[in-house]
Design a protein around this motif. Structure first.
Motif, PDB file in Angstrom:
ATOM      1  N   PRO A 192       0.814  -1.001   0.064  1.00 50.11           N
ATOM      2  CA  PRO A 192       0.375  -0.154  -0.011  1.00 50.11           C
ATOM      3  C   PRO A 192       1.484   1.121  -0.008  1.00 50.11           C
ATOM      4  O   PRO A 192       2.219   1.265   0.537  1.00 50.11           O
ATOM      5  N   LEU A 193       0.394   2.419  -0.969  1.00 48.32           N
ATOM      6  CA  LEU A 193       0.788   3.683  -0.326  1.00 48.32           C
ATOM      7  C   LEU A 193       0.987   3.877   0.976  1.00 48.32           C
ATOM      8  O   LEU A 193       1.799   4.908   0.664  1.00 48.32           O
ATOM      9  N   LEU A 194      -0.039   3.686   1.646  1.00 46.37           N
ATOM     10  CA  LEU A 194       0.028   4.575   2.627  1.00 46.37           C
ATOM     11  C   LEU A 194      -0.366   3.213   3.568  1.00 46.37           C
ATOM     12  O   LEU A 194      -1.873   2.200   3.802  1.00 46.37           O
ATOM     13  N   THR A 195       0.124   2.795   4.950  1.00 43.98           N
ATOM     14  CA  THR A 195      -0.511   1.766   6.099  1.00 43.98           C
ATOM     15  C   THR A 195      -0.894   2.693   7.517  1.00 43.98           C
ATOM     16  O   THR A 195       0.506   3.588   7.407  1.00 43.98           O
ATOM     17  N   VAL A 196      -2.016   2.688   7.643  1.00 47.51           N
ATOM     18  CA  VAL A 196      -2.421   3.586   8.577  1.00 47.51           C
ATOM     19  C   VAL A 196      -1.903   2.714   9.866  1.00 47.51           C
ATOM     20  O   VAL A 196      -3.119   1.679  10.028  1.00 47.51           O
ATOM     21  N   TRP A 197      -1.931   2.394  11.070  1.00 46.91           N
ATOM     22  CA  TRP A 197      -2.054   2.145  12.338  1.00 46.91           C
ATOM     23  C   TRP A 197      -3.066   2.761  13.482  1.00 46.91           C
ATOM     24  O   TRP A 197      -1.700   3.441  13.623  1.00 46.91           O
ATOM     25  N   TYR A 198      -2.981   1.980  13.967  1.00 47.57           N
ATOM     26  CA  TYR A 198      -4.428   2.900  14.978  1.00 47.57           C
ATOM     27  C   TYR A 198      -4.877   1.470  16.113  1.00 47.57           C
ATOM     28  O   TYR A 198      -4.740   0.325  16.296  1.00 47.57           O
ATOM     29  N   ASN A 199      -5.327   1.767  17.019  1.00 41.44           N
ATOM     30  CA  ASN A 199      -5.369   1.294  17.841  1.00 41.44           C
ATOM     31  C   ASN A 199      -7.040   1.667  18.304  1.00 41.44           C
ATOM     32  O   ASN A 199      -7.907   2.210  18.416  1.00 41.44           O
ATOM     33  N   SER A 200      -7.391   0.045  18.000  1.00 44.15           N
ATOM     34  CA  SER A 200      -9.060  -0.601  17.623  1.00 44.15           C
ATOM     35  C   SER A 200      -9.844  -0.245  19.002  1.00 44.15           C
ATOM     36  O   SER A 200     -11.128  -0.739  19.103  1.00 44.15           O
ATOM     37  N   ARG A 201      -9.311  -0.430  20.239  1.00 45.53           N
ATOM     38  CA  ARG A 201      -9.559  -0.780  21.125  1.00 45.53           C
ATOM     39  C   ARG A 201     -10.152   0.281  22.166  1.00 45.53           C
ATOM     40  O   ARG A 201     -10.663   1.002  23.238  1.00 45.53           O
ATOM     41  N   CYS A 202      -9.665   1.927  21.451  1.00 45.56           N
ATOM     42  CA  CYS A 202     -10.124   2.967  21.660  1.00 45.56           C
ATOM     43  C   CYS A 202     -11.832   3.448  20.642  1.00 45.56           C
ATOM     44  O   CYS A 202     -11.417   3.378  19.483  1.00 45.56           O
ATOM     45  N   PRO A 203     -12.400   3.723  21.503  1.00 50.27           N
ATOM     46  CA  PRO A 203     -14.437   4.113  21.061  1.00 50.27           C
ATOM     47  C   PRO A 203     -14.032   5.086  19.916  1.00 50.27           C
ATOM     48  O   PRO A 203     -14.384   5.140  18.912  1.00 50.27           O
ATOM     49  N   VAL A 204     -13.298   6.446  20.372  1.00 50.68           N
ATOM     50  CA  VAL A 204     -13.060   7.717  18.942  1.00 50.68           C
ATOM     51  C   VAL A 204     -12.387   7.211  17.987  1.00 50.68           C
ATOM     52  O   VAL A 204     -12.865   6.959  16.832  1.00 50.68           O
ATOM     53  N   CYS A 205     -10.969   6.135  18.191  1.00 52.70           N
ATOM     54  CA  CYS A 205     -10.120   6.243  17.236  1.00 52.70           C
ATOM     55  C   CYS A 205     -10.510   5.468  16.008  1.00 52.70           C
ATOM     56  O   CYS A 205     -10.279   5.352  15.551  1.00 52.70           O
ATOM     57  N   ASP A 206     -11.069   4.110  16.875  1.00 53.65           N
ATOM     58  CA  ASP A 206     -11.518   3.041  16.194  1.00 53.65           C
ATOM     59  C   ASP A 206     -12.980   4.002  15.468  1.00 53.65           C
ATOM     60  O   ASP A 206     -13.316   3.483  13.918  1.00 53.65           O
ATOM     61  N   ALA A 207     -13.801   4.631  15.540  1.00 52.34           N
ATOM     62  CA  ALA A 207     -14.877   5.189  14.765  1.00 52.34           C
ATOM     63  C   ALA A 207     -14.948   6.077  13.540  1.00 52.34           C
ATOM     64  O   ALA A 207     -15.189   5.863  12.922  1.00 52.34           O
TER      65      ALA A 207
END
Length: 126
Positions: free
Chosen positions: A4-19
């Protein structure tokens, strides 16, 4: 499929981040299907960015992303990179990512991320 040109890593356990990531995935569905952008949950791959010296807690605190050339983006720079790729949101990248606004954008993002991280820790979202 190519990287991918961009791979974003995030925390799915954070409801704000996941949304927020869920919203972006819906807006970028064609780019995701085409493999130009990927969203990855750090909880499924906790050591994913260890080669960059980035810990699981670092990613839980702030968004991180890698570009196809290996460049690491952190925090507000990730949001700007995603906005640049999202139809109808390029203006956000222009507004918040211009040289005059970028230091304030990074500062505001980091303070919000610190508050969100503390809130998630208090709620036991790990």
């Amino acid at each position: 499929m190519s990287k991918p040109l961009l791979t974003v890593w995030y925390n799915s356990r954070c409801p704000v981040c996941d949304a927020g990531i869920s919203r972006q995935k819906r807006r970028l569905v064609e780019a995701v299907k085409a493999g130009r952008i990927a969203f990855r949950d750090v909880n499924a791959e906790p050591a994913a960015l260890a080669g960059y010296g980035v810990s699981l807690e670092d990613i839980r605190r702030r968004l991180h992303a890698t570009e196809a050339d290996g460049k690491l983006l952190v925090g507000a720079d990730v949001a700007i990179a995603v906005w640049l790729r999202t139809p109808g949101e390029g203006w956000l990248a222009t507004l918040f990512g211009n040289p005059a606004a970028l230091p304030l954008t990074r500062y505001a993002y980091d303070r919000f991320a610190d508050l969100l991280y503390a809130w998630n820790r208090r709620k036991g979202r790990w």
